[in-house]
Design an enzyme around this catalytic site. Sequence first.
Site, PDB file in Angstrom:
ATOM      1  N   SER A  43      47.439  22.175  11.442  1.00 61.49           N
ATOM      2  CA  SER A  43      46.068  21.673  11.401  1.00 61.49           C
ATOM      3  C   SER A  43      46.041  20.149  11.482  1.00 61.49           C
ATOM      4  O   SER A  43      45.122  19.585  12.078  1.00 61.49           O
ATOM      5  CB  SER A  43      45.336  22.166  10.154  1.00 61.49           C
ATOM      6  OG  SER A  43      46.022  21.826   8.979  1.00 61.49           O
ATOM      7  N   GLU A  44      47.042  19.475  10.914  1.00 66.37           N
ATOM      8  CA  GLU A  44      47.168  18.023  11.099  1.00 66.37           C
ATOM      9  C   GLU A  44      48.630  17.591  11.140  1.00 66.37           C
ATOM     10  O   GLU A  44      49.473  18.143  10.411  1.00 66.37           O
ATOM     11  CB  GLU A  44      46.467  17.234   9.989  1.00 66.37           C
ATOM     12  CG  GLU A  44      45.019  16.881  10.281  1.00 66.37           C
ATOM     13  CD  GLU A  44      44.102  18.039   9.996  1.00 66.37           C
ATOM     14  OE1 GLU A  44      43.018  18.110  10.612  1.00 66.37           O
ATOM     15  OE2 GLU A  44      44.460  18.879   9.160  1.00 66.37           O
ATOM     16  N   THR A  45      48.869  16.600  11.989  1.00 69.83           N
ATOM     17  CA  THR A  45      50.100  15.828  11.964  1.00 69.83           C
ATOM     18  C   THR A  45      49.714  14.392  11.644  1.00 69.83           C
ATOM     19  O   THR A  45      48.795  13.830  12.254  1.00 69.83           O
ATOM     20  CB  THR A  45      50.838  15.890  13.308  1.00 69.83           C
ATOM     21  OG1 THR A  45      51.203  17.260  13.570  1.00 69.83           O
ATOM     22  CG2 THR A  45      52.089  15.036  13.300  1.00 69.83           C
TER      23      THR A  45
END
Length: 270
Positions: A43-45
């Site tokens: 969902s996020e890096t």
Amino acid sequence: MILTTVDAFTDRPFAGNPAAVCVLDGEAPEGWMRDLAREMNLSETAFVVPKPGGETWGLRWFTPEVEIDLCGHATLASAHVLYESGRLAADAPAQFDTRSGRLTVRQSGDAYVMDFPATPPQPIDLPDGLAQALGLVPAWIGRSRFDLFAVLESEDAVRSFRPDHAAIARLDARGLIVTARADRQSSADVVSRFFAPGSGVPEDPVTGSAHCAIGPYWAERLGTDRLSCVQASARGGHLDVHVRGDRVDLTGRAVTVYRAELAPAARAHV
């Protein structure tokens, strides 16, 4: 160049919300960061860059599709990596300059306390397409800085909710928060889920930034500035929220799951 995957808002591996954290020596091309975030498919890096003077860090967050303005779990994961790797002393704050201003994280025992902006939802009329996306008419509907905000009648309604991802993606918002007061037998005060298919995240496991809206909403209605919150995704996660006027403290834990070294070809364009 080491990439660390951290499960945030949990005290055990394979729960909470996984984020990849890449600590860079200097600025990297945006296209390369987008490519790496797409490759990680989380969902996020998060990309962390030291600022001159060594007291603050630049922080940016990418989904597999877009750069976003505020992310809780990847901020928590980034601070966890800085402390765990020895880049920050245990008693020093992690100070991040972001698209949402300065965010500060401090260690508190085995947890982390994040100082974030409050984004309380304001009541709105039912937007076109939302009833279709929900499959029901919510008890209350509002909009925060980033998201649509739907209050359902019960914890069971939140947990059993089956989203229409295509309909949610068409809504004019980053994502959709669904929330309810927890059942009386629950140890938590509030439950929620969060969906952002238009940003490449069909259902986010645990969403810190959503609690910048959830906290102020329920604090007013429950008559307390401290809330125990559960995000009822398949992985599940827990955080505590302390509402302080136009700021909120989000407290959660984090666990490192793995570290990987990027191959030369993968970092050739940095």
